[in-house]
Motif scaffolding. Structure first.
Motif, PDB file in Angstrom:
ATOM      1  N   PHE A  52       0.905  -1.052  -0.043  1.00 16.34           N
ATOM      2  CA  PHE A  52      -0.035   0.085   0.111  1.00 16.34           C
ATOM      3  C   PHE A  52       1.009   1.200  -0.046  1.00 16.34           C
ATOM      4  N   LYS A  53       0.350   2.105  -0.659  1.00 20.02           N
ATOM      5  CA  LYS A  53       1.098   3.481  -0.519  1.00 20.02           C
ATOM      6  C   LYS A  53       0.532   4.731   0.002  1.00 20.02           C
ATOM      7  N   ASN A  54       0.914   5.199   0.849  1.00 20.36           N
ATOM      8  CA  ASN A  54       0.326   6.368   1.892  1.00 20.36           C
ATOM      9  C   ASN A  54       1.409   7.311   2.305  1.00 20.36           C
ATOM     10  N   ASN A  55       0.928   8.587   2.200  1.00 18.21           N
ATOM     11  CA  ASN A  55       1.867   9.697   2.483  1.00 18.21           C
ATOM     12  C   ASN A  55       3.203   9.465   2.229  1.00 18.21           C
ATOM     13  N   GLY A  56       3.610   9.125   0.847  1.00 24.02           N
ATOM     14  CA  GLY A  56       4.719   9.072   0.531  1.00 24.02           C
ATOM     15  C   GLY A  56       5.601   7.794   0.855  1.00 24.02           C
ATOM     16  N   LYS A  57       5.048   6.833   1.497  1.00 21.77           N
ATOM     17  CA  LYS A  57       5.680   5.601   2.172  1.00 21.77           C
ATOM     18  C   LYS A  57       5.160   4.577   1.372  1.00 21.77           C
TER      19      LYS A  57
END
Length: 75
Positions: A52-57
């Motif tokens: 999963f990708k979230n807030n640049g991570k």
């Protein structure tokens, strides 16, 4: 969008779309994108089911298929 659930155990867990996942590792987005097909390569290398990708991570996770629990009662 997902929620990180803090727990007292060794592993951190997130909830996404009503399902629970164990976070194996996180990496900044720019490190993953350095290599073509970086997400797929890392998922295979770390034996992760999803990313999963979230807030640049990127969150590399494993599915939680069976949760063991015990009911605790207070007297």
């Amino acid at each position: 969008i997902f929620t990180i659930l803090n727990n007292m155990n060794r592993y951190e867990v997130i909830e996404a779309n009503g399902k629970l996942y164990e976070i194996y590792r996180t990496l900044p987005e720019e490190r993953v994108k350095r290599v073509k097909d970086g997400v797929d390569i890392i998922k295979q290398l770390w034996h992760c089911d999803r990313a999963f990708k979230n807030n640049g991570k990127y969150y590399f996770v494993r599915d939680i298929t069976d949760v063991e629990h015990e009911t605790i009662t207070t007297d």
